[in-house]
Design an enzyme around this catalytic site. Sequence first.
Site, PDB file in Angstrom:
ATOM      1  N   THR A  73      40.562 -40.156 -81.242  1.00 27.66           N
ATOM      2  CA  THR A  73      40.462 -40.880 -82.360  1.00 27.66           C
ATOM      3  C   THR A  73      40.969 -42.669 -82.100  1.00 27.66           C
ATOM      4  OG1 THR A  73      39.612 -39.417 -84.132  1.00 27.66           O
ATOM      5  CG2 THR A  73      40.196 -41.458 -84.729  1.00 27.66           C
ATOM      6  N   ASN A 146      29.704 -32.494 -78.529  1.00 21.96           N
ATOM      7  CA  ASN A 146      31.116 -31.668 -79.491  1.00 21.96           C
ATOM      8  C   ASN A 146      30.663 -30.743 -79.765  1.00 21.96           C
ATOM      9  OD1 ASN A 146      31.124 -34.026 -80.977  1.00 21.96           O
ATOM     10  ND2 ASN A 146      32.019 -32.687 -82.769  1.00 21.96           N
ATOM     11  N   GLN A 174      35.787 -34.253 -74.724  1.00 23.39           N
ATOM     12  CA  GLN A 174      35.226 -32.497 -74.717  1.00 23.39           C
ATOM     13  C   GLN A 174      35.154 -32.474 -73.366  1.00 23.39           C
ATOM     14  OE1 GLN A 174      35.391 -31.009 -76.758  1.00 23.39           O
ATOM     15  NE2 GLN A 174      35.627 -31.669 -78.551  1.00 23.39           N
ATOM     16  N   HIS A 196      44.543 -32.234 -76.302  1.00 20.41           N
ATOM     17  CA  HIS A 196      44.592 -30.886 -76.929  1.00 20.41           C
ATOM     18  C   HIS A 196      43.304 -30.817 -76.834  1.00 20.41           C
ATOM     19  CE1 HIS A 196      42.639 -31.729 -80.637  1.00 20.41           C
ATOM     20  NE2 HIS A 196      42.220 -32.825 -80.628  1.00 20.41           N
ATOM     21  N   THR A 232      56.946 -46.817 -79.041  1.00 16.15           N
ATOM     22  CA  THR A 232      57.500 -46.117 -78.305  1.00 16.15           C
ATOM     23  C   THR A 232      56.482 -44.803 -77.836  1.00 16.15           C
ATOM     24  OG1 THR A 232      59.788 -46.398 -79.760  1.00 16.15           O
ATOM     25  CG2 THR A 232      59.453 -43.768 -77.882  1.00 16.15           C
ATOM     26  N   CYS A 319      36.216 -32.476 -87.705  1.00 18.17           N
ATOM     27  CA  CYS A 319      36.869 -33.615 -87.768  1.00 18.17           C
ATOM     28  C   CYS A 319      36.594 -33.680 -89.241  1.00 18.17           C
ATOM     29  CB  CYS A 319      37.162 -35.022 -87.190  1.00 18.17           C
ATOM     30  SG  CYS A 319      38.273 -34.064 -85.409  1.00 18.17           S
TER      31      CYS A 319
END
Length: 375
Positions: A73, A146, A174, A196, A232, A319
């Site tokens: 995203t 997706n 995807q 992921h 970071t 989502c």
Amino acid sequence: MSKEPLYLDYNATAPMRPEALEAFRHAVEQTGNASSVHTFGRAARKLVEDARRQIARCIAADPTQVIFVSCGTEANATALGSVINEQEAEKLLVSSVEHPSVLQAFPEKMQTFPVDSNGHVSPTTVRQYLEDAPKGTRVSVMLANNETGTLQPIPEIADEVHAKGGLLHCDAVQALGKIPLSFNELEADMISLSAHKLGGPQGVGALVLRKGLHLEACLRGGGQEGRRRAGTENVAGIAAFAAAVEAATEELSRFQSLESAHREMEETLKGTAPETIVFGADSPRLPNTTCIAMPGVSAELQLMALDLEGIAVSSGSACSSGKVEPSHVLTAMGVDETLAANALRVSSGWASKPSDLERFSQAWLAVYQRQQRAA
């Protein structure tokens, strides 16, 4: 007796690959900020730069082109919202089947263009919408959908966009790890990636830029990622991301057997339940994805029945706050709202077996037959 759990929702998120978990554990045990100049910081920096090289090698890109971000995203929002040059047009053209993170990023600047009944984007359509668009217009088309798995002709679309002086962003989240992916061959100016979806950790992704394309950071306050994304670095997540990408790239052949199992499953379901509809069936698709409707039976009812059998699938995008509602993708494909509300997505992955699709078929057909008897 509880059923053995069966996970078939890889397009929402994939279980962590052993290689990624090992890399994560090793990196998370290290102490040091990758921006620090002491020994600990340099060790953390080495993990990040090794991962950058690893991912770049797997997608045929240069390490300097890879910017690490928090997720797909953020990569999409950065690609669409960052300032590239002062003369650039404000207009965004995106396909109507994009992920919500694209469609909802900058709606005030956005115009959508249609797809056909398979969810396929025609380069001719893109050309037509670019006719009246100002030079420098940014276009966004995903490589693989997706929900349906439909694959788009990105190199051909890139030709149309570049011919009109535009920039092409491609959400490849995807596709990564499921089909061969070469940044150079896609010919897009920017692509988004996420860890992921292929067996890396949640909370890390990447934006890859073509050489010579400079963007203004959306997140500011530090010099990380070549001053292109402040904050970071998630060192352990980045290391695990790279390990997952490399493992997935080496195991792409695994998806050939999964593709056969998906297509056999679709034929089995249509053979027993002739009114079954497989969305996007007449277009090239991801090997691991089936979007299927059981006419007359809501997705919510199907999801609950399958969950009782220990089988996890989904309805539409993950989502959407857990809502079961008609898919905007299917609606854009011209699917009737009632039928769209009956659609499920079955998505397999690196730990799946062909027998998993057989088990799903049996459970799905049992739901169908119960509904037939009740009717």
